[in-house]
Structures are given as C-alpha cells and as structure tokens.
Design an enzyme around this catalytic site. Structure first.
Site, PDB file in Angstrom:
ATOM      1  N   ASP A  42      -9.735  -4.991  -4.607  1.00 12.97           N
ATOM      2  CA  ASP A  42      -9.103  -4.193  -3.555  1.00 12.97           C
ATOM      3  C   ASP A  42     -10.059  -3.050  -3.211  1.00 12.97           C
ATOM      4  OD1 ASP A  42      -7.545  -2.282  -2.134  1.00 12.97           O
ATOM      5  OD2 ASP A  42      -5.708  -2.988  -3.076  1.00 12.97           O
ATOM      6  N   HIS A  72      -6.988  -6.022  -0.178  1.00 10.72           N
ATOM      7  CA  HIS A  72      -5.888  -5.054  -0.139  1.00 10.72           C
ATOM      8  C   HIS A  72      -4.660  -5.543   0.645  1.00 10.72           C
ATOM      9  CE1 HIS A  72      -3.824  -1.278  -0.323  1.00 10.72           C
ATOM     10  NE2 HIS A  72      -3.795  -1.179   0.992  1.00 10.72           N
ATOM     11  N   SER A  91       0.828  -1.197   0.000  1.00 15.38           N
ATOM     12  CA  SER A  91       0.000   0.000   0.000  1.00 15.38           C
ATOM     13  C   SER A  91       0.870   1.257   0.000  1.00 15.38           C
ATOM     14  CB  SER A  91      -0.944  -0.041   1.206  1.00 15.38           C
ATOM     15  OG  SER A  91      -1.934   0.952   1.115  1.00 15.38           O
TER      16      SER A  91
END
Length: 273
Positions: A213, A243, A116
């Site tokens: 996601d 995610h 991320s």
C-alpha cells in the site's frame, strides 16, 4: 423582481454570493447511493480525496444480497478540491452520521465498512455507537507520518494527488488531482482522535489490509487489530491489490469475505438471542 428572485438572492447572500454546490457540481459517478433491502443495513464510506465510486461495487454487491445499503458522499468530496479545502473532519463525520440515521430509520441492525479514511470513520462510528453490529475497515488509516509532516507545510496550498493507488492498470479511481494541505491537517486530527479511542471498539471486526500500500502503511491495520477490544476479530491480507483494494484485483475477495462475515455475526447473534 418577484418573490422567487428575492428568495434566491437571500440564499445566495447567506452562502457568500454563490453556494459551493452551484460552483462545483457533483462529478458524474461520485453521487451518493442508496439501496433499500431487508432490515440489515450496511453503511459504506469512501476515503480521503476519493468518491463513492470506490465503494459502489461493494454497495451493489451487498444490495444484491438483499441488504439495505447507504453510501454517503463525504462533504467536500466528489466535486472539486477547492471545496474540500473548506471542510473539516467534523463535516466528514457528519456526512457518515447522516447516512447512519438514514439506515436507522429502515433497519434493526447496522454494519459499517469503509476504505482508507472511510475505514477511519468506520472505527469512529464503532467507538461512538456501541450498538453497531460489526465493522469492516479496509486499509484504514490511524497514523501516517508523511501526512503529519505535510500538514505543517507553510505557504503551500495544494499538493499532488494521492488517489488511484491501484495495481490493476485498467482501473482508475475517481479522485482529486490535488490535495489541500488544510485537509491533510483535518485528516491528521481525525486519525489522532480515532487512534486514541480504539479500545472503545468491542463489536466483531473484519479488517482488510493490502500487503503493498503506497498511501497507508499496512502497519496501521495491524495496530487496529491489536488495539480494539473485539472478542471476534480477523485480519485478512490482500496479496494482489494496492491501497484502493475495493476497485483492485482483490475486490471479489473483499465482497465474498464480507458477506460471510455478515452472515456469521448475524447467526451468532441469533443463537445468543
């Protein structure tokens, strides 16, 4: 009052009466991790509002394979969201760069991976440090329109959490239950900065993207793949994770493919050298 008390008083005054680490200790499981191995180093970065817990299984797997691994705790993370609110994206960059320096003191070759915002920071490192041997961004973020809108909210200090987007119902991410609006503004600025310099990335890249996601649109990874100038690059779709893929059903795939990627890059470099 003895000299120790005077010293502590002075430190507390400099830190506004109480430093943040005393007010908000590190949550169990969110500590930074370090594993000393061979001369190949891997810098491992967690994501926005998350903690090192999300990357620890990968770090342990790479250490078990013999690599030297550093998983820094990004400043303001793994404690309390009120502490995160006081930090900037430059603080997060500094946290990763400190980990990079720790590896440079021990290793001749360094790879970087992150989840991320950790993937965003991975790209930043490749943009700034061309000597990095290869990168592995995982659901990396370079543009999230919902965050841009949230960053401009007025009279709102915290929003609901974005953590623990995981398909496996038995796994939970160690992440904040609230997200500071100020911090959303900081990650938005970081994403803009990194996106604007993607053409500076030339090292080999293994990019992981979850098919589904709910935090970072998968189109981010496609744009990263298309924009970087790496001659050797691969985009791998994860079909069974959301995610936080590093804790989800495709964790073993990420580990296995990464280990193969590292070996391939090192072998190619050895042949060229």
């Amino acid at each position: 009052m003895g000299w120790e008390e005077y010293l502590l008083l002075g430190i507390n005054l400099l830190n506004g009466g109480m430093n943040m680490s005393e007010k908000y200790p590190i949550i169990e499981g969110a500590e930074p991790f370090y594993y000393e191995g061979n001369e190949i180093g891997i810098l491992v970065s967690h994501g926005f509002t998350g903690s090192t817990q999300s990357m620890r299984p990968l770090g342990e797997a790479y250490a078990n394979a013999g690599y030297t691994v550093c998983g820094p705790r990004l400043r303001g993370h793994g404690t309390h969201y009120e502490e995160m609110e006081t930090t900037t994206y430059q603080d997060w960059i500094h946290s990763v760069e400190e980990g990079y320096q720790w590896l440079k003191e021990r290793c001749s070759t360094i790879f970087v991976t992150g989840l991320s915002m950790g993937g965003t920071l991975t790209l930043y490192m490749a943009e700034k440090y061309p000597e990095i041997k290869g990168i592995i961004p995982i659901n990396a973020a370079i543009e999230i329109s919902d965050m841009e809108a949230a960053a401009s909210l007025e009279d709102v200090r915290f929003l609901d959490a974005i953590g623990s987007d995981i398909k496996n119902p038995d796994i939970k991410e160690l992440a904040y239950e609230k997200t500071p609006v100020k911090s959303i503004g900081e990650i938005t600025e970081l994403m803009k900065k990194v996106k604007g310099d993607l053409e500076k990335v030339n090292c080999p890249a293994l990019i992981f993207v979850s098919k589904e996601d709910h935090v970072v649109p998968p189109s981010n990874s496609q744009e990263i793949y298309s924009s970087i100038k790496s001659a050797a690059k691969e985009l791998v779709t994860l079909d069974n994770s959301y995610h936080v893929a590093t804790l989800d059903n495709d964790q073993d795939i990420i580990i296995e493919r990464t280990l193969h990627f590292l070996q391939r890059v090192l072998e190619t470099s050895s042949l060229q050298g």
